[in-house]
Design a protein around this motif. Structure first.
Motif, PDB file in Angstrom:
ATOM      1  N   THR A 105       1.712   6.092  16.312  1.00 42.72           N
ATOM      2  CA  THR A 105       2.710   6.079  15.245  1.00 42.72           C
ATOM      3  C   THR A 105       2.045   6.036  13.874  1.00 42.72           C
ATOM      4  O   THR A 105       2.399   6.799  12.974  1.00 42.72           O
ATOM      5  N   SER A 106       1.072   5.143  13.724  1.00 50.08           N
ATOM      6  CA  SER A 106       0.396   5.004  12.429  1.00 50.08           C
ATOM      7  C   SER A 106      -0.432   6.229  12.086  1.00 50.08           C
ATOM      8  O   SER A 106      -0.467   6.656  10.937  1.00 50.08           O
ATOM      9  N   GLU A 107      -1.092   6.804  13.070  1.00 49.12           N
ATOM     10  CA  GLU A 107      -1.886   8.009  12.828  1.00 49.12           C
ATOM     11  C   GLU A 107      -0.990   9.148  12.340  1.00 49.12           C
ATOM     12  O   GLU A 107      -1.332   9.860  11.389  1.00 49.12           O
ATOM     13  N   ASN A 108       0.171   9.305  12.960  1.00 49.76           N
ATOM     14  CA  ASN A 108       1.117  10.343  12.532  1.00 49.76           C
ATOM     15  C   ASN A 108       1.625  10.090  11.120  1.00 49.76           C
ATOM     16  O   ASN A 108       1.735  11.016  10.309  1.00 49.76           O
ATOM     17  N   LEU A 109       1.922   8.841  10.808  1.00 51.02           N
ATOM     18  CA  LEU A 109       2.404   8.486   9.478  1.00 51.02           C
ATOM     19  C   LEU A 109       1.350   8.769   8.415  1.00 51.02           C
ATOM     20  O   LEU A 109       1.647   9.325   7.356  1.00 51.02           O
ATOM     21  N   ILE A 110       0.107   8.434   8.716  1.00 46.19           N
ATOM     22  CA  ILE A 110      -0.996   8.693   7.781  1.00 46.19           C
ATOM     23  C   ILE A 110      -1.135  10.194   7.532  1.00 46.19           C
ATOM     24  O   ILE A 110      -1.298  10.634   6.395  1.00 46.19           O
ATOM     25  N   LYS A 111      -1.067  10.978   8.590  1.00 46.06           N
ATOM     26  CA  LYS A 111      -1.171  12.437   8.439  1.00 46.06           C
ATOM     27  C   LYS A 111      -0.032  12.981   7.584  1.00 46.06           C
ATOM     28  O   LYS A 111      -0.242  13.836   6.728  1.00 46.06           O
ATOM     29  N   GLN A 112       1.174  12.483   7.807  1.00 47.56           N
ATOM     30  CA  GLN A 112       2.322  12.941   7.009  1.00 47.56           C
ATOM     31  C   GLN A 112       2.123  12.606   5.534  1.00 47.56           C
ATOM     32  O   GLN A 112       2.414  13.434   4.664  1.00 47.56           O
ATOM     33  N   LEU A 113       1.616  11.414   5.254  1.00 45.31           N
ATOM     34  CA  LEU A 113       1.360  11.033   3.860  1.00 45.31           C
ATOM     35  C   LEU A 113       0.260  11.903   3.251  1.00 45.31           C
ATOM     36  O   LEU A 113       0.412  12.426   2.151  1.00 45.31           O
ATOM     37  N   MET A 114      -0.832  12.069   3.967  1.00 49.06           N
ATOM     38  CA  MET A 114      -1.953  12.840   3.428  1.00 49.06           C
ATOM     39  C   MET A 114      -1.634  14.322   3.308  1.00 49.06           C
ATOM     40  O   MET A 114      -2.137  14.979   2.404  1.00 49.06           O
ATOM     41  N   ASN A 115      -0.801  14.841   4.197  1.00 46.18           N
ATOM     42  CA  ASN A 115      -0.423  16.260   4.142  1.00 46.18           C
ATOM     43  C   ASN A 115       0.759  16.517   3.207  1.00 46.18           C
ATOM     44  O   ASN A 115       1.302  17.621   3.183  1.00 46.18           O
ATOM     45  N   ARG A 116       1.176  15.504   2.495  1.00 46.21           N
ATOM     46  CA  ARG A 116       2.262  15.593   1.506  1.00 46.21           C
ATOM     47  C   ARG A 116       3.615  15.917   2.133  1.00 46.21           C
ATOM     48  O   ARG A 116       4.508  16.429   1.466  1.00 46.21           O
ATOM     49  N   GLU A 117       3.768  15.625   3.416  1.00 48.75           N
ATOM     50  CA  GLU A 117       5.065  15.832   4.070  1.00 48.75           C
ATOM     51  C   GLU A 117       6.057  14.753   3.632  1.00 48.75           C
ATOM     52  O   GLU A 117       7.260  14.995   3.585  1.00 48.75           O
ATOM     53  N   ASN A 119       6.274  11.231   0.690  1.00 50.81           N
ATOM     54  CA  ASN A 119       5.624  10.635  -0.478  1.00 50.81           C
ATOM     55  C   ASN A 119       5.250   9.181  -0.287  1.00 50.81           C
ATOM     56  O   ASN A 119       4.303   8.689  -0.901  1.00 50.81           O
ATOM     57  N   HIS A 120       6.040   8.475   0.508  1.00 56.45           N
ATOM     58  CA  HIS A 120       5.759   7.067   0.761  1.00 56.45           C
ATOM     59  C   HIS A 120       6.369   6.682   2.109  1.00 56.45           C
ATOM     60  O   HIS A 120       7.172   7.430   2.669  1.00 56.45           O
ATOM     61  N   ALA A 121       5.974   5.524   2.597  1.00 50.04           N
ATOM     62  CA  ALA A 121       6.496   5.056   3.881  1.00 50.04           C
ATOM     63  C   ALA A 121       6.667   3.545   3.837  1.00 50.04           C
ATOM     64  O   ALA A 121       5.893   2.840   3.181  1.00 50.04           O
ATOM     65  N   VAL A 122       7.688   3.075   4.525  1.00 50.49           N
ATOM     66  CA  VAL A 122       7.927   1.646   4.698  1.00 50.49           C
ATOM     67  C   VAL A 122       8.106   1.430   6.194  1.00 50.49           C
ATOM     68  O   VAL A 122       8.946   2.081   6.819  1.00 50.49           O
ATOM     69  N   THR A 123       7.307   0.551   6.761  1.00 48.89           N
ATOM     70  CA  THR A 123       7.346   0.361   8.210  1.00 48.89           C
ATOM     71  C   THR A 123       6.854  -1.027   8.590  1.00 48.89           C
ATOM     72  O   THR A 123       6.240  -1.721   7.780  1.00 48.89           O
ATOM     73  N   SER A 141       3.556   1.965   1.875  1.00 49.09           N
ATOM     74  CA  SER A 141       2.386   2.774   1.561  1.00 49.09           C
ATOM     75  C   SER A 141       2.772   4.023   0.796  1.00 49.09           C
ATOM     76  O   SER A 141       3.885   4.532   0.918  1.00 49.09           O
ATOM     77  N   THR A 142       1.831   4.486   0.006  1.00 47.70           N
ATOM     78  CA  THR A 142       2.019   5.700  -0.774  1.00 47.70           C
ATOM     79  C   THR A 142       0.680   6.398  -0.929  1.00 47.70           C
ATOM     80  O   THR A 142      -0.374   5.803  -0.696  1.00 47.70           O
ATOM     81  N   ARG A 143       0.747   7.606  -1.355  1.00 51.20           N
ATOM     82  CA  ARG A 143      -0.451   8.428  -1.531  1.00 51.20           C
ATOM     83  C   ARG A 143      -0.917   8.326  -2.986  1.00 51.20           C
ATOM     84  O   ARG A 143      -0.135   8.439  -3.919  1.00 51.20           O
ATOM     85  N   LEU A 144      -2.206   8.131  -3.167  1.00 52.40           N
ATOM     86  CA  LEU A 144      -2.834   8.203  -4.483  1.00 52.40           C
ATOM     87  C   LEU A 144      -3.367   9.613  -4.627  1.00 52.40           C
ATOM     88  O   LEU A 144      -4.050  10.112  -3.730  1.00 52.40           O
ATOM     89  N   LEU A 154      -4.785   6.540   0.414  1.00 54.60           N
ATOM     90  CA  LEU A 154      -3.501   5.896   0.650  1.00 54.60           C
ATOM     91  C   LEU A 154      -3.611   4.462   0.167  1.00 54.60           C
ATOM     92  O   LEU A 154      -4.635   3.815   0.367  1.00 54.60           O
ATOM     93  N   ILE A 155      -2.559   4.001  -0.474  1.00 54.09           N
ATOM     94  CA  ILE A 155      -2.485   2.616  -0.920  1.00 54.09           C
ATOM     95  C   ILE A 155      -1.407   1.950  -0.081  1.00 54.09           C
ATOM     96  O   ILE A 155      -0.300   2.471   0.045  1.00 54.09           O
ATOM     97  N   ALA A 156      -1.729   0.801   0.492  1.00 53.86           N
ATOM     98  CA  ALA A 156      -0.755   0.075   1.300  1.00 53.86           C
ATOM     99  C   ALA A 156      -0.686  -1.378   0.857  1.00 53.86           C
ATOM    100  O   ALA A 156      -1.708  -1.994   0.552  1.00 53.86           O
ATOM    101  N   VAL A 157       0.532  -1.901   0.816  1.00 53.21           N
ATOM    102  CA  VAL A 157       0.773  -3.311   0.544  1.00 53.21           C
ATOM    103  C   VAL A 157       1.355  -3.884   1.831  1.00 53.21           C
ATOM    104  O   VAL A 157       2.344  -3.370   2.357  1.00 53.21           O
TER     105      VAL A 157
END
Length: 181
Positions: A105-117, A119-123, A141-144, A154-157
């Motif tokens: 799940t996290s790997e897919n989310l990271i790819k979506q963020l990095m591929n600009r699919e 802009n941000h995620a909350v999980t 998390s969001t993309r820098l 990626l920046i994550a809080v």
């Protein structure tokens, strides 16, 4: 230096020693006023210090993950949540910090963020601590991006929600038990 109008101005001096035709040594120089640059630098330093204080005093963990998945920047709160030192955390791989159930799940989310699919995620994410225990984190998390818009990191809080998650699981188990009666 104090200017004629009473303002304090900053100067950059470039001075060289030259020998005159008669053998005397003289100083030859040029001055540039750098007041504006100095004020901008001072403002940047003050801004950086404010952000550093916020970063270091946050109870939430804050991390920066590069496009290859390595943690390049983190605060002490994140290291404390993971029960490791900051040097151990920096340069480690983010996915190595996750519970095995979270990897896909996290790997897919990271790819979506990095591929600009997205802009941000909350999980909610399940993490593994360095001591082998685990905890649940509420992650925003969001993309820098670079100036050109390319993904830089990626920046994550991360906020520890283990207690809340434990109560939710207990409530679900209790509800299931009541439904079976």
């Amino acid at each position: 230096m104090i200017a004629a109008d009473g303002r304090i101005v900053w100067l950059n001096n470039i001075v060289t020693v030259v020998r005159t035709d008669d053998g005397d040594l003289r100083l030859r120089g040029i001055m540039f006023e750098i007041t504006e640059r100095k004020e901008v630098e001072d403002g940047l330093r003050a801004s950086e210090e404010r952000l550093r204080v916020i970063f270091d005093t946050s109870h939430s963990g804050i991390i920066m993950v590069d496009p290859n998945g390595h943690i390049t920047f983190a605060n002490n709160s994140m290291a404390e949540m993971l029960c490791c030192t900051l040097p151990e955390l920096i340069s480690s791989h983010y996915l190595d910090r996750l519970h095995p159930d979270e990897l896909q799940t996290s790997e897919n989310l990271i790819k979506q963020l990095m591929n600009r699919e997205i802009n941000h995620a909350v999980t909610e994410t399940h993490y593994l601590r360095c001591d082998g225990s685990d905890f649940w984190g509420y992650v925003t998390s969001t993309r820098l991006k670079t100036e050109s818009g390319a993904p830089q990191a990626l920046i994550a809080v991360v906020s520890d929600i283990t207690e809340l998650k434990t109560q939710q699981i207990a409530l679900l188990e209790e509800t299931a038990r009541w439904q079976m009666m």
